[in-house]
Design a protein around this motif. Sequence first.
Motif, PDB file in Angstrom:
ATOM      1  N   ALA A  28     -13.539  10.091  -8.290  1.00 33.15           N
ATOM      2  CA  ALA A  28     -12.386  10.100  -9.182  1.00 33.15           C
ATOM      3  C   ALA A  28     -12.479  11.249 -10.160  1.00 33.15           C
ATOM      4  CB  ALA A  28     -12.310   8.775  -9.945  1.00 33.15           C
ATOM      5  N   TYR A  29     -11.329  11.645 -10.666  1.00 30.83           N
ATOM      6  CA  TYR A  29     -11.226  12.558 -11.798  1.00 30.83           C
ATOM      7  C   TYR A  29     -10.691  11.730 -12.961  1.00 30.83           C
ATOM      8  CZ  TYR A  29     -11.664  16.140  -8.205  1.00 30.83           C
ATOM      9  OH  TYR A  29     -12.099  16.908  -7.143  1.00 30.83           O
ATOM     10  N   GLY A  30     -11.583  11.376 -13.883  1.00 28.46           N
ATOM     11  CA  GLY A  30     -11.176  10.466 -14.943  1.00 28.46           C
ATOM     12  C   GLY A  30     -10.800   9.117 -14.354  1.00 28.46           C
ATOM     13  N   PRO A  31      -9.660   8.584 -14.763  1.00 28.60           N
ATOM     14  CA  PRO A  31      -9.266   7.260 -14.265  1.00 28.60           C
ATOM     15  C   PRO A  31      -8.583   7.296 -12.895  1.00 28.60           C
ATOM     16  CG  PRO A  31      -7.641   8.042 -15.831  1.00 28.60           C
ATOM     17  CD  PRO A  31      -8.730   9.090 -15.796  1.00 28.60           C
ATOM     18  N   ILE A  32      -8.358   8.485 -12.356  1.00 33.50           N
ATOM     19  CA  ILE A  32      -7.605   8.615 -11.106  1.00 33.50           C
ATOM     20  C   ILE A  32      -8.560   8.731  -9.924  1.00 33.50           C
ATOM     21  CG2 ILE A  32      -5.909   9.965  -9.837  1.00 33.50           C
ATOM     22  CD1 ILE A  32      -4.842  10.944 -12.528  1.00 33.50           C
ATOM     23  N   GLU A  33      -8.595   7.712  -9.090  1.00 30.16           N
ATOM     24  CA  GLU A  33      -9.450   7.739  -7.903  1.00 30.16           C
ATOM     25  C   GLU A  33      -8.789   8.588  -6.826  1.00 30.16           C
ATOM     26  OE1 GLU A  33     -12.127   4.401  -6.336  1.00 30.16           O
ATOM     27  OE2 GLU A  33     -10.387   4.334  -4.968  1.00 30.16           O
ATOM     28  N   VAL A  34      -9.574   9.494  -6.257  1.00 30.01           N
ATOM     29  CA  VAL A  34      -9.066  10.433  -5.253  1.00 30.01           C
ATOM     30  C   VAL A  34      -9.590  10.111  -3.859  1.00 30.01           C
ATOM     31  CG1 VAL A  34      -8.968  12.877  -4.595  1.00 30.01           C
ATOM     32  CG2 VAL A  34      -8.845  12.233  -7.011  1.00 30.01           C
TER      33      VAL A  34
END
Length: 247
Positions: A28-34
């Motif tokens: 993830a980048y911060g709270p955003i899971e990629v």
Amino acid sequence: MSVTETVSTGLAPEAGAPVLELIGVRAAYGPIEVLHGVDLTVRAGQVVALLGPNGGGKSTTVKVAAGLLAPTAGELRYAGRPVAGISAERAAKLGVCTIPEGRGVFANLTVRENLWLATGTGTSRDKVEDAAYTRFPVLGDRRDQLAGSMSGGEQQMLALSRALATDPAVLLLDELSMGLAPMIVAAIYDTVAHLVEEGISVLVAEQFARTVLPIADLAAVMLNGRITAVGAPADIAADLSTAYLGG
């Protein structure tokens, strides 16, 4: 096994173990899971093509594999050994070398000076330069030219030469063909194919499938942070169509 122990053993795989493996990896980048549970395997002497449209998670997968981004879950393994928390520096010492999207040469340094940056591994300047100019003679012609003034193809050759000077076991390539003419792309991938013959394993993330499939042993299709298909290049045409066109 700790990261320190793994570094000391190098990338000599345990019996039957892949040289590089992602198991259930989330990132993830911060709270955003990629990445949403990625499984990916690269075995010794293989070219594995990671394919899919922009925004699918290919570059993030490469970053995790290189130690540039720590997974939030799952496991990264080198040569069958878990390497949780490994840094990019330690990964490089193990022989995992990355050429990032955008080539990553130092525009304000000459070709020679860019190559000299690879001597930190102990290889002499002369050896680094000789290898680069033998593989790509145009770099010899440009040795005193600022890297930023060269064509995109020449910069990619320089980035590849600098990476190879570290004597990598695994080469991670991210969008190698971006912005390059088809003839240049074909020449660079031909070089990659020869590298595999020399014993280097390759994971290449590529948007334009047709540029890398001719040299790939295995292809994985990535869409929305997941691997949706894995197989021989000839067997995944339908999956590629779905990834790029939908439906």
